[in-house]
Scaffold this motif. Structure first.
Motif, PDB file in Angstrom:
ATOM      1  N   THR A   1       5.911   2.550  -4.346  1.00 36.94           N
ATOM      2  CA  THR A   1       5.077   2.201  -5.483  1.00 36.94           C
ATOM      3  C   THR A   1       4.004   1.234  -4.999  1.00 36.94           C
ATOM      4  O   THR A   1       4.194   0.536  -4.001  1.00 36.94           O
ATOM      5  N   PHE A   2       2.909   1.217  -5.710  1.00 37.59           N
ATOM      6  CA  PHE A   2       1.789   0.367  -5.353  1.00 37.59           C
ATOM      7  C   PHE A   2       1.195  -0.227  -6.620  1.00 37.59           C
ATOM      8  O   PHE A   2       1.123   0.458  -7.646  1.00 37.59           O
ATOM      9  N   PRO A   3       0.738  -1.471  -6.570  1.00 35.35           N
ATOM     10  CA  PRO A   3       0.043  -2.021  -7.726  1.00 35.35           C
ATOM     11  C   PRO A   3      -1.259  -1.259  -7.952  1.00 35.35           C
ATOM     12  O   PRO A   3      -1.910  -0.823  -6.998  1.00 35.35           O
ATOM     13  N   VAL A   4      -1.610  -1.094  -9.200  1.00 33.69           N
ATOM     14  CA  VAL A   4      -2.862  -0.417  -9.538  1.00 33.69           C
ATOM     15  C   VAL A   4      -4.020  -1.340  -9.160  1.00 33.69           C
ATOM     16  O   VAL A   4      -4.050  -2.497  -9.594  1.00 33.69           O
ATOM     17  N   PRO A   5      -4.952  -0.851  -8.338  1.00 37.42           N
ATOM     18  CA  PRO A   5      -6.110  -1.693  -7.993  1.00 37.42           C
ATOM     19  C   PRO A   5      -6.826  -2.173  -9.257  1.00 37.42           C
ATOM     20  O   PRO A   5      -7.139  -1.379 -10.145  1.00 37.42           O
ATOM     21  N   GLY A   6      -7.004  -3.464  -9.358  1.00 34.76           N
ATOM     22  CA  GLY A   6      -7.673  -4.041 -10.516  1.00 34.76           C
ATOM     23  C   GLY A   6      -6.730  -4.369 -11.666  1.00 34.76           C
ATOM     24  O   GLY A   6      -7.138  -4.986 -12.641  1.00 34.76           O
ATOM     25  N   ASP A   7      -5.470  -3.944 -11.592  1.00 36.67           N
ATOM     26  CA  ASP A   7      -4.478  -4.221 -12.631  1.00 36.67           C
ATOM     27  C   ASP A   7      -3.122  -4.391 -11.969  1.00 36.67           C
ATOM     28  O   ASP A   7      -2.284  -3.498 -11.993  1.00 36.67           O
ATOM     29  N   GLU A   8      -2.921  -5.530 -11.351  1.00 40.82           N
ATOM     30  CA  GLU A   8      -1.711  -5.789 -10.575  1.00 40.82           C
ATOM     31  C   GLU A   8      -0.433  -5.767 -11.417  1.00 40.82           C
ATOM     32  O   GLU A   8       0.664  -5.717 -10.874  1.00 40.82           O
ATOM     33  N   SER A   9      -0.558  -5.763 -12.761  1.00 46.45           N
ATOM     34  CA  SER A   9       0.634  -5.731 -13.610  1.00 46.45           C
ATOM     35  C   SER A   9       1.158  -4.312 -13.800  1.00 46.45           C
ATOM     36  O   SER A   9       2.255  -4.126 -14.340  1.00 46.45           O
ATOM     37  N   SER A  10       0.414  -3.309 -13.370  1.00 46.66           N
ATOM     38  CA  SER A  10       0.833  -1.914 -13.488  1.00 46.66           C
ATOM     39  C   SER A  10       1.065  -1.340 -12.094  1.00 46.66           C
ATOM     40  O   SER A  10       0.500  -1.815 -11.114  1.00 46.66           O
ATOM     41  N   ILE A  11       1.870  -0.292 -12.053  1.00 47.54           N
ATOM     42  CA  ILE A  11       2.128   0.339 -10.763  1.00 47.54           C
ATOM     43  C   ILE A  11       1.823   1.833 -10.798  1.00 47.54           C
ATOM     44  O   ILE A  11       1.801   2.454 -11.866  1.00 47.54           O
ATOM     45  N   GLU A  12       1.598   2.354  -9.610  1.00 48.20           N
ATOM     46  CA  GLU A  12       1.471   3.790  -9.414  1.00 48.20           C
ATOM     47  C   GLU A  12       2.610   4.224  -8.512  1.00 48.20           C
ATOM     48  O   GLU A  12       2.967   3.525  -7.564  1.00 48.20           O
ATOM     49  N   HIS A  13       3.181   5.383  -8.841  1.00 47.21           N
ATOM     50  CA  HIS A  13       4.224   5.960  -8.025  1.00 47.21           C
ATOM     51  C   HIS A  13       3.586   6.967  -7.073  1.00 47.21           C
ATOM     52  O   HIS A  13       2.727   7.755  -7.473  1.00 47.21           O
ATOM     53  N   GLU A  14       4.041   6.924  -5.824  1.00 47.50           N
ATOM     54  CA  GLU A  14       3.638   7.954  -4.871  1.00 47.50           C
ATOM     55  C   GLU A  14       4.568   9.149  -5.072  1.00 47.50           C
ATOM     56  O   GLU A  14       5.795   8.975  -5.099  1.00 47.50           O
ATOM     57  N   LEU A  15       3.994  10.325  -5.206  1.00 46.73           N
ATOM     58  CA  LEU A  15       4.762  11.559  -5.276  1.00 46.73           C
ATOM     59  C   LEU A  15       4.394  12.407  -4.071  1.00 46.73           C
ATOM     60  O   LEU A  15       3.214  12.445  -3.678  1.00 46.73           O
ATOM     61  N   VAL A  16       5.379  13.069  -3.490  1.00 47.22           N
ATOM     62  CA  VAL A  16       5.134  13.942  -2.342  1.00 47.22           C
ATOM     63  C   VAL A  16       5.642  15.344  -2.684  1.00 47.22           C
ATOM     64  O   VAL A  16       6.590  15.515  -3.452  1.00 47.22           O
ATOM     65  N   LEU A  17       4.972  16.312  -2.095  1.00 53.69           N
ATOM     66  CA  LEU A  17       5.354  17.701  -2.331  1.00 53.69           C
ATOM     67  C   LEU A  17       6.564  18.030  -1.475  1.00 53.69           C
ATOM     68  O   LEU A  17       6.543  17.827  -0.254  1.00 53.69           O
ATOM     69  N   GLY A  18       7.598  18.516  -2.124  1.00 55.44           N
ATOM     70  CA  GLY A  18       8.843  18.844  -1.412  1.00 55.44           C
ATOM     71  C   GLY A  18       8.754  20.144  -0.654  1.00 55.44           C
ATOM     72  O   GLY A  18       7.842  20.887  -0.684  1.00 55.44           O
TER      73      GLY A  18
END
Length: 181
Positions: A164-181
């Motif tokens: 997971t990574f903080p959303v650039p410009g909004d450190e209170s939210s996160i983005e999940h990395e998804l990978v293709l299986g």
């Protein structure tokens, strides 16, 4: 309706601009994109020309669109090829030769028709067919609140990597990395 799924060309820049601005007006744009409508609309024509031409420095980039028989565009996804040992698109260290899918958008009236799947199929095929670099994995990021998009990604074979990574410009939210299986 039948769509032609194709890569954009440099000459397509006015339509690249129009579709991107439409995407940035979508009700979920604030959690789907890292760019605002105001910022994008203020960009000069040269920005859009470079974007359509795939000018991303040393990075390989390809944008795919869904074109109607009348020439209008109903959706898009872009593929950025990130090289191992170089920073990824967010400036973070990158350990893989990988494809990073970004800029996913389908006009509301075309959602649920299978068009997004067709765009993803083209983007994934492009990434997998590259000989240099040989892509080791395909990824994307999804905002924690964009549950509809994440459900679609999971349906077509993506899964959370655990990163997971903080959303650039909004450190209170996160983005999940998804990978293709």
């Amino acid at each position: 309706m039948s769509h032609l799924i194709r890569a954009v060309t440099a000459e397509d820049w006015p339509r690249v601009k129009e579709l991107r601005l439409a995407a940035l007006l979508d009700p979920v744009a604030d959690i789907a994109f890292l760019e605002t409508y105001e910022n994008a609309a203020a960009q000069p024509d040269e920005f859009w020309q470079q974007r359509a031409a795939g000018a991303r420095g040393e990075m390989i980039a390809r944008q795919f669109v869904a074109e109607r028989p009348d020439g209008g565009w109903d959706g898009s996804v872009s593929v950025l090829i990130e090289r191992a040992g170089r920073p990824d698109v967010l400036g973070r260290p990158n350990e893989f030769d990988q494809a990073h899918l970004v800029g996913v958008f389908v006009r509301p009236e075309q959602r649920g028709t299978g068009l997004a799947r067709e765009l993803f199929d083209a983007a994934v095929a492009f990434a997998r067919e590259l000989e240099e670099p040989a892509v080791e994995r395909i990824r994307l990021f999804v905002h924690e609140k964009n549950t509809h998009a994440e459900a679609f990604y999971r349906k077509i074979g993506f899964a959370r990597s655990g990163n997971t990574f903080p959303v650039p410009g909004d450190e209170s939210s996160i983005e999940h990395e998804l990978v293709l299986g």
